[in-house]
Design an enzyme around this catalytic site. Structure first.
Site, PDB file in Angstrom:
ATOM      1  N   LEU A  15       0.817  -1.215   0.000  1.00  0.00           N
ATOM      2  CA  LEU A  15       0.000   0.000   0.000  1.00  0.00           C
ATOM      3  C   LEU A  15       0.851   1.266   0.000  1.00  0.00           C
ATOM      4  O   LEU A  15       0.340   2.352  -0.271  1.00  0.00           O
ATOM      5  CB  LEU A  15      -0.928   0.014   1.222  1.00  0.00           C
ATOM      6  CG  LEU A  15      -2.160  -0.886   1.170  1.00  0.00           C
ATOM      7  CD1 LEU A  15      -2.939  -0.778   2.475  1.00  0.00           C
ATOM      8  CD2 LEU A  15      -3.049  -0.511  -0.008  1.00  0.00           C
ATOM      9  N   LYS A 186     -15.647   1.068  -0.295  1.00  0.00           N
ATOM     10  CA  LYS A 186     -16.064   0.190   0.784  1.00  0.00           C
ATOM     11  C   LYS A 186     -15.161   0.380   2.009  1.00  0.00           C
ATOM     12  O   LYS A 186     -13.941   0.311   1.922  1.00  0.00           O
ATOM     13  CB  LYS A 186     -16.025  -1.267   0.329  1.00  0.00           C
ATOM     14  CG  LYS A 186     -17.127  -1.633  -0.656  1.00  0.00           C
ATOM     15  CD  LYS A 186     -18.509  -1.491  -0.005  1.00  0.00           C
ATOM     16  CE  LYS A 186     -19.622  -1.897  -0.951  1.00  0.00           C
ATOM     17  NZ  LYS A 186     -20.953  -1.729  -0.307  1.00  0.00           N
ATOM     18  N   CYS A 378      28.247  -1.143 -11.837  1.00  0.00           N
ATOM     19  CA  CYS A 378      28.599  -2.446 -11.269  1.00  0.00           C
ATOM     20  C   CYS A 378      28.826  -3.467 -12.389  1.00  0.00           C
ATOM     21  O   CYS A 378      29.821  -3.389 -13.100  1.00  0.00           O
ATOM     22  CB  CYS A 378      27.530  -2.887 -10.270  1.00  0.00           C
ATOM     23  SG  CYS A 378      28.080  -4.228  -9.173  1.00  0.00           S
ATOM     24  N   MET A 381      29.678  -1.882 -15.638  1.00  0.00           N
ATOM     25  CA  MET A 381      31.075  -1.512 -15.859  1.00  0.00           C
ATOM     26  C   MET A 381      31.896  -2.737 -16.225  1.00  0.00           C
ATOM     27  O   MET A 381      32.729  -2.711 -17.137  1.00  0.00           O
ATOM     28  CB  MET A 381      31.675  -0.854 -14.616  1.00  0.00           C
ATOM     29  CG  MET A 381      33.105  -0.382 -14.845  1.00  0.00           C
ATOM     30  SD  MET A 381      34.065  -0.004 -13.357  1.00  0.00           S
ATOM     31  CE  MET A 381      34.856  -1.596 -13.059  1.00  0.00           C
ATOM     32  N   HIS A 516      27.660   1.837  -6.743  1.00  0.00           N
ATOM     33  CA  HIS A 516      26.258   2.140  -7.043  1.00  0.00           C
ATOM     34  C   HIS A 516      25.950   3.587  -6.647  1.00  0.00           C
ATOM     35  O   HIS A 516      25.513   3.847  -5.522  1.00  0.00           O
ATOM     36  CB  HIS A 516      25.332   1.187  -6.279  1.00  0.00           C
ATOM     37  CG  HIS A 516      25.338  -0.210  -6.795  1.00  0.00           C
ATOM     38  ND1 HIS A 516      24.442  -0.665  -7.733  1.00  0.00           N
ATOM     39  CD2 HIS A 516      26.160  -1.259  -6.523  1.00  0.00           C
ATOM     40  CE1 HIS A 516      24.692  -1.936  -8.011  1.00  0.00           C
ATOM     41  NE2 HIS A 516      25.739  -2.316  -7.291  1.00  0.00           N
ATOM     42  N   GLU A 518      23.530   5.397  -7.363  1.00  0.00           N
ATOM     43  CA  GLU A 518      22.106   5.639  -7.129  1.00  0.00           C
ATOM     44  C   GLU A 518      21.742   5.632  -5.654  1.00  0.00           C
ATOM     45  O   GLU A 518      20.749   6.242  -5.244  1.00  0.00           O
ATOM     46  CB  GLU A 518      21.245   4.611  -7.879  1.00  0.00           C
ATOM     47  CG  GLU A 518      21.355   3.177  -7.402  1.00  0.00           C
ATOM     48  CD  GLU A 518      22.421   2.357  -8.103  1.00  0.00           C
ATOM     49  OE1 GLU A 518      22.284   1.124  -8.148  1.00  0.00           O
ATOM     50  OE2 GLU A 518      23.398   2.957  -8.592  1.00  0.00           O
TER      51      GLU A 518
END
Length: 546
Positions: A15, A186, A378, A381, A516, A518
């Site tokens: 959720l 509901k 990673c 590369m 990494h 990110e």
């Protein structure tokens, strides 16, 4: 004294408890409150490090080398809090710790039971993870009613009593499904979910109600009455086209005010200007680019959650709409690289296993030969090095020993020794366990003078997070460098190759990194490597006259 907000979920899973918790953290932080987050995972695995991406999604890596739930990525992207090993624990870790204590005789011969020993261990870990924060937002994984969650719910119930009424807030995320034949939302599933919680002994203070349309006032009053919460504490959580809109949506309904009132916190007014500016940049781009995302798990993009978000952050900071085109590397193996012809840049992410590697190598070859901006992360590369070795350096059959043990040119091999974040020597062999045996966490990288990497980062030394077992083989590196491969970054002390690139006169933007990046990107600051990559894609687009 640290105060606690416990976040639970009901009716169904997925959720968005993590987004809700992270958004609350962002709002409270904007009010000058120091927050931290914890994620409690009821599964028996020690950590998600060895779990299939199709089962669990991305594994998020922290500075101290913990392999954790992807929700910790949301927490770091939404707030300034840094996550660590103590911020995520599982049933497996709890039982492992309790059993070790029993073997050491720490329970003095008592019968070890779920209550109090397991629940006490959970409470101790929650308190340890919350230490130093004004407010700890603790997300309990799973769905209320699951048998696995019961010890965690019992532990937070006990904390609700032990910490005092003004120091604990319970927030429950639930679903209001719309039934087309009835033409209405509901509320019964929500009522039953709260009933389950109350039977355990937890009375929610706040209900976050997920819905795909606005919840009528009468329905909200009904939920409040039957679930025993104040009407203003029934918060509407509508579907949004960007997760970065959620802090504003929750603040508009005064969620932070309700939490501060419950926890008896006096704080300045929330200032969400930074989030408002992000949304403006996101919704009013000045450019558009198309990036090929060549991966193995593209049918489940949750496997690359942080990477996808980092690309979005780069889009925000370059005022660009980045359209990610997901391409299965196995399809490229079968059908060739024609699908890459219309795209502005190519990216190959990290991954494990041999399946699809030749498709990735073909995409890398296309990027190199056609001067398309390329970013390899990673494995991306490592395969760039393999492609260069095969097609430029005259090493036919070159490969990684991860995939081909008897390759004539093992340009990528198992790291047998390195220094961890604390400076301790780590050693591995082919027979080491899979779980927790990688080079993990924040590592220092020294960037070569005059390299593209150095100009992108604007610093001689950087720290990025790693998650890998294999590295460029230093014994073959000299020959690769002779043929034109630039080693742009190295690990001090071990001389491991951390970044590679091609010379500017050979390729405008071709970068591979073993780490990494990110994991350290966030929407407020972005990340220099991804921003530079998107700018290179824009430049390529312009050069082609699109």
């Amino acid at each position: 004294m640290t105060k606690y907000v416990f976040v639970t979920g009901g009716v169904v899973s997925s959720l968005g408890k993590g987004i809700a918790a992270a958004s609350l953290g962002a709002i409270l932080e904007s009010r000058g409150i120091k927050v931290t987050h914890l994620k409690l995972d009821p599964y028996i695995n020690v950590d998600p490090g060895t779990m299939s991406p199709f089962q669990h999604g991305e594994v998020f890596v922290t500075d101290d080398g913990a392999e954790t739930d992807l929700d910790l990525g949301h927490y770091e992207r939404f707030t300034s809090a840094k996550m660590a090993k103590r911020n995520n624990f599982t049933t497996g870790q709890i039982y492992d710790s309790v059993l070790k204590k029993e073997r050491r005789g720490e329970y003095l011969g008592k019968t070890v039971q779920v209550i109090p020993h397991i629940t006490d261990e959970i409470k101790d870990r929650i308190k340890a993870g919350a230490e130093g924060a004004d407010v700890a937002i603790v997300e309990v994984g799973g769905t209320v009613g699951d048998i696995e969650s019961l010890p965690f719910l019992e532990a937070i119930r006990q904390m609700g009593i032990m910490e005092g009424r003004n120091n604990v807030c319970f927030m429950h995320l639930t679903l209001l499904p719309y039934i087309p034949t009835a033409g209405e939302l509901k509320t019964k599933p929500t009522q039953h979910s709260v009933k389950e919680l109350r039977e355990i002994g937890i009375q929610p203070d706040i209900l976050l109600c997920r819905a795909d349309r606005s919840i009528p006032v009468e329905e909200r009053r009904k939920i409040a009455l039957f679930c025993n919460v104040m009407p203003e504490a029934v918060i509407e959580c509508l579907d949004a086209d960007s997760i970065y809109k959620i802090p504003g949506m929750l603040h508009e309904q005064m969620l932070d005010e309700i939490v501060c009132h419950k926890l008896n916190i006096l704080a300045k007014a929330a200032d969400l200007t930074v989030w408002e500016n992000l949304i403006v940049a996101l919704e009013h781009p000045l450019h558009q680019v198309k990036i090929a995302f060549v991966g193995k798990y593209v049918d489940l993009t949750e496997s690359y959650k942080s990477l996808i978000e980092a690309i979005k952050h780069a889009g925000i900071h370059t005022r660009s709409q980045v359209n990610i085109i997901y391409l299965d590397s196995e399809d490229i193996e079968k059908n060739g690289t024609g699908v890459l012809e219309d795209l502005d840049a190519i990216l190959v992410p990290g991954g494990f296993g041999r399946r699809g590697t030749e498709g990735k190598i073909a995409a890398i070859r296309y990027a190199r030969e056609n001067k398309v901006p390329y970013l390899g992360i990673c494995l991306g590369m490592q395969l760039a090095v393999v492609e260069f070795a095969r097609d430029v350096a005259g090493m036919p059959g070159a490969h990684s020993t991860e995939f081909v043990q008897d390759t004539p040119y093992p340009v990528i091999g198992l790291i047998t020794e390195w220094l961890d974040a604390s400076g301790k020597i780590e050693k591995r062999t082919e027979d080491s366990d899979i779980g927790g045996t990688m080079r993990l966490g924040a590592q220092v990288c020294k960037l070569g003078e005059g390299t593209l990497a150095r100009s992108i980062y604007g610093a001689p030394e950087i720290t990025e997070r790693h998650r890998h077992r294999y590295e460029v083989n230093n014994t073959l590196l000299a020959k690769l460098e002779e043929k034109g491969l630039i080693v742009a970054g190295r690990a001090p002390g071990t001389d491991l190759c951390e970044m590679v690139e091609l010379p500017a006169d050979v390729h405008p933007w071709f970068v591979g990194c073993q780490f990494h990046p990110e994991f350290t990107s966030n929407p407020r600051q972005g990340h220099p490597l991804f921003s530079s990559y998107v700018k290179a894609a824009l430049a390529n687009q312009k050069a082609k006259g699109k």
